[in-house]
Every structure is written in structure tokens, then in C-alpha cells.
Design a protein around this motif. Structure first.
Motif, PDB file in Angstrom:
ATOM      1  N   LYS A   1       0.848  -1.206   0.000  1.00  0.00           N
ATOM      2  CA  LYS A   1       0.000   0.000   0.000  1.00  0.00           C
ATOM      3  C   LYS A   1       0.878   1.249   0.000  1.00  0.00           C
ATOM      4  O   LYS A   1       0.700   2.168  -0.824  1.00  0.00           O
ATOM      5  CB  LYS A   1      -0.924   0.015   1.204  1.00  0.00           C
ATOM      6  CG  LYS A   1      -1.658   1.351   1.382  1.00  0.00           C
ATOM      7  CD  LYS A   1      -2.496   1.397   2.603  1.00  0.00           C
ATOM      8  CE  LYS A   1      -2.942   2.840   2.908  1.00  0.00           C
ATOM      9  NZ  LYS A   1      -3.524   3.566   1.779  1.00  0.00           N
ATOM     10  N   TYR A   2       1.873   1.283   0.917  1.00  0.00           N
ATOM     11  CA  TYR A   2       2.759   2.444   0.990  1.00  0.00           C
ATOM     12  C   TYR A   2       3.649   2.558  -0.249  1.00  0.00           C
ATOM     13  O   TYR A   2       3.948   3.675  -0.724  1.00  0.00           O
ATOM     14  CB  TYR A   2       3.623   2.373   2.249  1.00  0.00           C
ATOM     15  CG  TYR A   2       2.875   2.770   3.500  1.00  0.00           C
ATOM     16  CD1 TYR A   2       2.621   4.116   3.774  1.00  0.00           C
ATOM     17  CD2 TYR A   2       2.417   1.815   4.395  1.00  0.00           C
ATOM     18  CE1 TYR A   2       1.929   4.496   4.918  1.00  0.00           C
ATOM     19  CE2 TYR A   2       1.716   2.177   5.536  1.00  0.00           C
ATOM     20  CZ  TYR A   2       1.481   3.509   5.805  1.00  0.00           C
ATOM     21  OH  TYR A   2       0.789   3.880   6.930  1.00  0.00           O
ATOM     22  N   LEU A   3       4.069   1.412  -0.794  1.00  0.00           N
ATOM     23  CA  LEU A   3       4.905   1.450  -1.987  1.00  0.00           C
ATOM     24  C   LEU A   3       4.153   2.039  -3.178  1.00  0.00           C
ATOM     25  O   LEU A   3       4.660   2.937  -3.879  1.00  0.00           O
ATOM     26  CB  LEU A   3       5.399   0.029  -2.315  1.00  0.00           C
ATOM     27  CG  LEU A   3       6.240  -0.103  -3.592  1.00  0.00           C
ATOM     28  CD1 LEU A   3       7.548   0.698  -3.466  1.00  0.00           C
ATOM     29  CD2 LEU A   3       6.540  -1.574  -3.873  1.00  0.00           C
ATOM     30  N   PHE A   4       2.912   1.537  -3.417  1.00  0.00           N
ATOM     31  CA  PHE A   4       2.146   2.029  -4.557  1.00  0.00           C
ATOM     32  C   PHE A   4       1.733   3.485  -4.366  1.00  0.00           C
ATOM     33  O   PHE A   4       1.692   4.274  -5.320  1.00  0.00           O
ATOM     34  CB  PHE A   4       0.919   1.154  -4.791  1.00  0.00           C
ATOM     35  CG  PHE A   4       1.263  -0.226  -5.314  1.00  0.00           C
ATOM     36  CD1 PHE A   4       2.282  -0.389  -6.233  1.00  0.00           C
ATOM     37  CD2 PHE A   4       0.539  -1.330  -4.897  1.00  0.00           C
ATOM     38  CE1 PHE A   4       2.597  -1.657  -6.716  1.00  0.00           C
ATOM     39  CE2 PHE A   4       0.848  -2.591  -5.380  1.00  0.00           C
ATOM     40  CZ  PHE A   4       1.876  -2.760  -6.282  1.00  0.00           C
ATOM     41  N   ASP A   5       1.433   3.856  -3.124  1.00  0.00           N
ATOM     42  CA  ASP A   5       1.106   5.259  -2.859  1.00  0.00           C
ATOM     43  C   ASP A   5       2.319   6.143  -3.093  1.00  0.00           C
ATOM     44  O   ASP A   5       2.215   7.267  -3.625  1.00  0.00           O
ATOM     45  CB  ASP A   5       0.616   5.430  -1.417  1.00  0.00           C
ATOM     46  CG  ASP A   5      -0.819   4.963  -1.253  1.00  0.00           C
ATOM     47  OD1 ASP A   5      -1.513   4.787  -2.267  1.00  0.00           O
ATOM     48  OD2 ASP A   5      -1.246   4.746  -0.098  1.00  0.00           O
TER      49      ASP A   5
END
Length: 598
Positions: free
Chosen positions: A47-51
């Protein structure tokens, strides 16, 4: 099986775990926590990577969160791997105290239950938990799995603010349907397995016939290879027919659950595609939605799988605790202690009658008999007259149906069971030689050098020369079951070991239940000649349908169809034209030496 019953057995098991292996509980705690959070490390990271990619965060930020993820993931994974291995090991270790409890209960169980087929089958079901250690491992793993799933549900609920509620309802519905299908299949298969246990019990008996040395002579003499093989083939056919039913049931259940799962996957995929196209789902939240949905499916599936395993194996665990909690009727009577003395006590049968459980036919009928301290009583009669049953009552292997048996004026039920048993020593017709040393076969104690009591008894029973000639003397192992240098004694020598065992106990009352049935009349008479020298100062009771023992008796009791039909000394009974006189005259031609009463 009710939920209350599952909780009761679960509580009983964890009391056992807490008492015997507290380390398991600590290890399980870390296994549950690490297993519960492990799937969400990747979910949160991506989630944090794609964001970060979507909002053009710095490359250093991406490196930092990646390093954090790897550290947390590696620590959590290693904790899970170690604790999983440790819980498996400790769950197997728990079989040791459980087996010990089972063996102890089997030994302490009232003797009458050892001849009760319903209890024997109950024991076989109870042993299934012990004989198949994977059951206990699976049960404890299912308990851990339930806790893991519950924690994961809580995490999913926290993350589910972006989850479509319909997806949750769909997954819940499919999981419940699959659970109902699996539950019915497992319930059917458990009943079939219970039916297979008596069949498998017969199979083990057939193997024993083919391999046990006790049957080796008859098997070879009568050429029983084809007979035993045929019995084995029929047994395996019966067993395999039950296994085929189990496999058929499992196949049906598998196909049904696969079908519902495929439908679920198609519907969820359609919903997710719709949300991407028409609801502007971001990449980061889409990833969370996808993975949380899949994790919810896995967690829910795991939850009910663990619950079904818990439910199924609880049936076997219930059999185990049901047997373990079986009450001992004989041990729960009196608590009066007997101070063990060399001086024997007075034994009285007062209007004693008895019938076996589930059989109303009286085996013993209104017996009145007094055995004075130090008296030698011989109980004779044809096979089936009730001789052994009468002694079983005296030994409290069974309790009388009516009447009472007194020892020193008190009902034997008033005495503490173990205390009362110490006043009796017995040599049975089917005495057992244990696969341990000669010394342990006599004493049931650890080796004690220069145990003069043992040497004295070996000398009295004409065994000292034989034992002294052996390489390890009293420490020589009897039978070759476990030791190549063990020895096999002759029937007569084994019998003398049994006599030594009875005498070593130093009980004031000695009972011989047809111990010489396998001997020739001459050898039997010689045995009683020797035995008359070592029974002084004891109350002795001999049971026989042969009468060589009558020559050393003070009194003779003749039983016929469960009743005392004649009673008196040898001379008194020879003075009447009755059963005893007729039996004695038929057998007396074999007895070459007469022994005067001690």
C-alpha cells in the motif's frame, strides 16, 4: 458433540498442558502472534509502496520503507518458523504424560471392565489419540489456528474501511456452506472410523497369531498358515470397504466445496473490476482491497477448517477423557488401613452369592465358609464349578452380588483397596513371565545386590543352581523378546519363579489358582511336597480340579455348580460316599508320595 463438550475437553487438555509443559503455552503465544500478523506485513508495505509511486515520493523513502519491511518480515518469519517447529515438538512430547495417565488408569481400572467388551472398545478409541500422535498435534494446531484467525479478523476489520460489504457477505456465505458440507462429511467418517476400530483390533490379533511365540507351536503343528492368511484377507477386505466409503465421502465433499469456491472467485473478480472502472479505486487502496479480500477468505477458511478439525478430533479426545474419568467402584469403598503383618487373619464368607455383570445367572450361590488364620484350605471341583470365581471375589477383582466377605471380622469393602490387596499373594494358572530380569520378575524392584531374600527363595524353590549357572545370574533377562542373550525357562522353572514372586511379597495369605494344571500328576505331587515346606505360618488356599494338593490341606471344600456340597478334612470326606471320594479314587493311582499336613 456440543460446544460445551468441546470446551470441557479443551479445558481438560490445557490443564494437562499447564501441569506438564508450561513452555508450550509460551511458545504457542509467540506462534499465534507471528502467524497472525505475517500476511499483513506485505499488504501494508505494498500500500505504501504504490502510494509512494503514485504520489512521486523520493527514492530514499521507498528504500527506507523497503528496509523496514524486510527487517520486520525476516524477524516475524523466523519467529513463526521456530515456534511452529517447537509447538510440533512439544505437542508430541505431551503424548508421554498422556500415555502415562492412560496406562495408570488401565492398571487401576476395576478388573471387571477388562472383561467388558464395551469398555475394551472404549479403550481402543481412547488409545487412538495416543497411537496416532498427529491427532494431538492437529488438535493443538487447530486451537492455535482459531486464535490466529480471530486476531486476523480484528486486523481486517481495522483495514476494511475500503472493503465492499457485499464481498464480505459473499465470502462469509460460501465459507459457511463449505463448513456445513465438511462438517457432515467428517461426522459420517468419524462414525465409520468407530466401526473400523473393532475390525482393526481383530487385525492386530491376527498379526499376533502369526508372530507371537506363544502361538508358534500350534500354528506350525496344525499348519495354520492358510487359515490365518484367510482370516487376515477377510479382515482387510472388511477394513478396506470402510476406507473406500470414507474416501468416497471425502471426494464428494471436496468436489462440492471446490464448486462453491469457484463461484465465489468469479463473483469477487467481477466486483473488483467494476470498482476499478467505475469507482476510481486508487492503486494503493486497490492493492489493500485485493489482498485484504483474499486474506479474509483465507482467514475465514482457516477459521472453520480449524474449528472442524477441533470438532472432529474432539470426538477422539472425548473418548480419551471419558476413559480417563471412568470411576473405580472397588477403590471408592472403604478407607480402613491394614497393618501388614506376618500373622494371617480370619477369612469368612457370609451368604455370598454372585453373578457377572449383564448375566443374571448365579455363578456362586449362598456360600458360607470360614478359613481360620494359618489354615490350609483346598477348594476342589470340576471345571466350571465356581472355584476361580470364588477367589476372584476374595481378591476383590469383583464385588459380591449379595452377602459379605469378612477379614478379621470386618467387611473387606471397609478396607482401603490397595491396603487390602497387600495381604494377598497369588499364583495363577496362567502366570506371566515378564520380559525383564529374573530379579525384577520376582521383586518388581530395581536391582539390589546381595538380596538374601531372593537367594533364599530361589534355593527353597530349587532354582538356585540354575540361576547361579547363568552369565548374569539374577540379572539375566527372561525371554528373548528384547535381548538376544535372554533365556527361555521351562514351564516348571517359570512356575517356580512365579512361586518366588508370590513368596517375596510376604503376604499373610497365599492363593494358588490351579498353578500346576500344566504339570503331570507326578510332577504336581512333587511340587506340593516341596511347597508344603514353605507355606507354614500362612493362610493358604489351593484351587484345583486335581487332588494332589489335598494331602497338605487342613480342610477341603468341594464346590459343585457354585455351591459347597462337601466340606471337611481329607479323612472325613473319604468317610462319605460323595464327590470328593470318587474324584480322589479316580486320581490317587497317580500320586506316589503322601505329604502330611504342615
Amino acid at each position: 458433540m456440543s460446544n460445551a463438550n468441546i470446551m470441557k475437553n479443551l479445558l481438560s487438555l490445557f490443564k494437562l498442558v499447564f501441569k506438564n509443559n508450561k513452555t508450550y503455552l509460551i511458545i504457542s503465544f509467540f506462534f499465534i502472534i507471528s502467524s497472525a500478523v505475517l500476511p499483513f506485513i506485505n499488504i501494508i508495505y505494498f500500500k505504501y509502496l504504490f502510494d509512494a509511486i503514485s504520489f512521486h515520493y523520493s527514492f530514499s523513502y521507498i528504500i527506507k520503507i523497503t528496509i523496514y519491511m524486510l527487517i520486520v518480515y525476516l524477524i516475524t518469519t523466523n519467529v513463526q518458523i521456530y515456534t511452529k517447529s517447537a509447538t510440533t515438538l512439544h505437542s508430541k512430547w505431551l503424548l508421554i504424560p498422556m500415555t502415562s495417565m492412560f496406562c495408570k488408569k488401565s492398571i487401576e481400572m476395576d478388573y471387571q471392565f477388562t472383561e467388558d467388551q464395551s469398555v475394551i472398545q472404549e479403550m481402543d478409541r481412547a488409545k487412538y489419540v495416543l497411537a496416532n500422535g498427529d491427532n494431538l498435534e492437529m488438535y493443538l494446531d487447530a486451537v492455535n489456528g482459531l486464535f490466529i484467525s480471530i486476531i486476523q479478523f480484528a486486523i481486517i476489520a481495522f483495514l476494511a474501511n475500503v472493503v465492499n460489504p457485499f464481498i464480505i457477505v459473499l465470502i462469509l456465505a460460501v465459507s459457511i456452506i463449505n463448513t456445513v458440507i465438511s462438517s457432515k462429511i467428517r461426522k459420517k467418517n468419524y462414525q465409520i472410523h468407530r466401526e473400523s476400530l473393532p475390525v482393526d483390533y481383530k487385525w492386530r490379533y491376527i498379526i499376533k497369531l502369526a508372530t507371537d511365540i506363544k502361538y508358534a507351536k500350534e500354528v506350525r503343528l496344525f499348519g495354520l498358515k492358510n487359515f490365518i492368511s484367510h482370516k487376515g484377507d477377510k479382515n482387510r477386505e472388511e477394513y478396506l470397504s470402510l476406507v473406500k466409503i470414507i474416501n468416497k465421502n471425502e471426494k464428494k465433499g471436496f468436489l462440492a466445496t471446490i464448486g462453491t469456491s469457484i463461484v465465489q472467485e468469479i463473483v469477487v473478480l467481477i466486483i473488483l473490476v467494476y470498482m476499478v472502472i467505475f469507482k476510481n479505486l486508487t492503486i494503493g487502496n486497490f492493492n489493500v482491497l485485493m489482498n485484504v479480500t483474499r486474506q479474509f477468505t483465507e482467514s475465514f477458511k482457516k477459521f472453520f477448517e480449524c474449528f472442524l478439525n477441533l470438532y472432529t478430533i474432539n470426538n477422539y479426545l472425548n473418548d480419551f477423557f471419558l476413559f480417563l474419568n471412568r470411576k473405580s467402584q472397588l477403590r471408592e469403598t472403604g478407607n480402613l488401613k491394614i497393618e501388614l503383618e506376618d500373622k494371617p487373619g480370619k477369612i469368612e464368607f457370609k451368604d455370598v452369592s454372585f453373578h457377572y455383570p449383564n448375566d443374571p445367572r448365579l455363578i456362586i450361590k449362598n456360600i458360607n465358609l470360614t478359613i481360620e488364620p494359618g489354615e490350609c484350605l483346598v477348594i476342589v471341583g470340576e471345571n466350571g464349578a465356581g472355584k476361580t470365581t470364588l477367589i476372584k471375589l476374595l481378591m476383590r477383582l469383583y464385588d459380591v452380588t449379595s452377602g459379605s466377605i469378612l477379614y478379621n471380622g470386618k467387611n473387606i469393602k471397609e478396607y482401603d483397596y490397595d491396603s487390602y490387596m497387600k495381604i494377598l499373594s497369588t499364583v495363577f494358572q496362567d502366570y506371566i513371565m515378564f520380559s525383564t530380569s529374573i530379579y525384577e520378575n520376582i521383586t518388581f524392584k530395581e536391582w539390589l545386590e546381595n538380596d538374601y531374600d531372593v537367594k533364599f527363595l530361589l534355593e527353597q524353590n530349587q532354582l538356585i543352581e540354575k540361576v547361579e549357572s547363568l552369565p548374569y545370574k539374577e540379572q539375566t533377562i527372561l525371554t528373548r523378546r528384547f535381548e538376544d542373550d535372554g533365556i527361555e525357562l521351562s514351564g516348571g522353572q517359570s512356575q517356580r519363579i512365579a512361586f518366588c514372586r508370590a513368596m517375596y511379597r510376604k503376604s499373610p495369605t497365599l492363593i494358588l489358582d490351579e498353578p500346576s494344571a500344566s504339570l503331570s500328576p507326578i510332577a504336581e505331587n512333587e511340587m506340593y511336597v516341596q511347597f508344603s515346606k514353605i507355606i507354614r505360618n500362612k493362610t493358604s488356599i489351593f484351587i484345583s480340579h486335581r487332588l494332589s494338593s489335598s494331602s497338605i490341606s487342613d480342610k477341603i471344600c468341594v464346590l459343585d455348580d457354585g455351591e459347597i456340597v462337601e466340606y471337611g478334612t481329607h479323612n472325613e470326606l473319604m468317610g462319605i460316599d460323595g464327590i470328593y471320594k470318587n474324584m480322589y479314587q479316580l486320581q490317587s493311582q497317580y500320586y506316589k508320595e503322601v505329604v502330611s499336613p504342615a
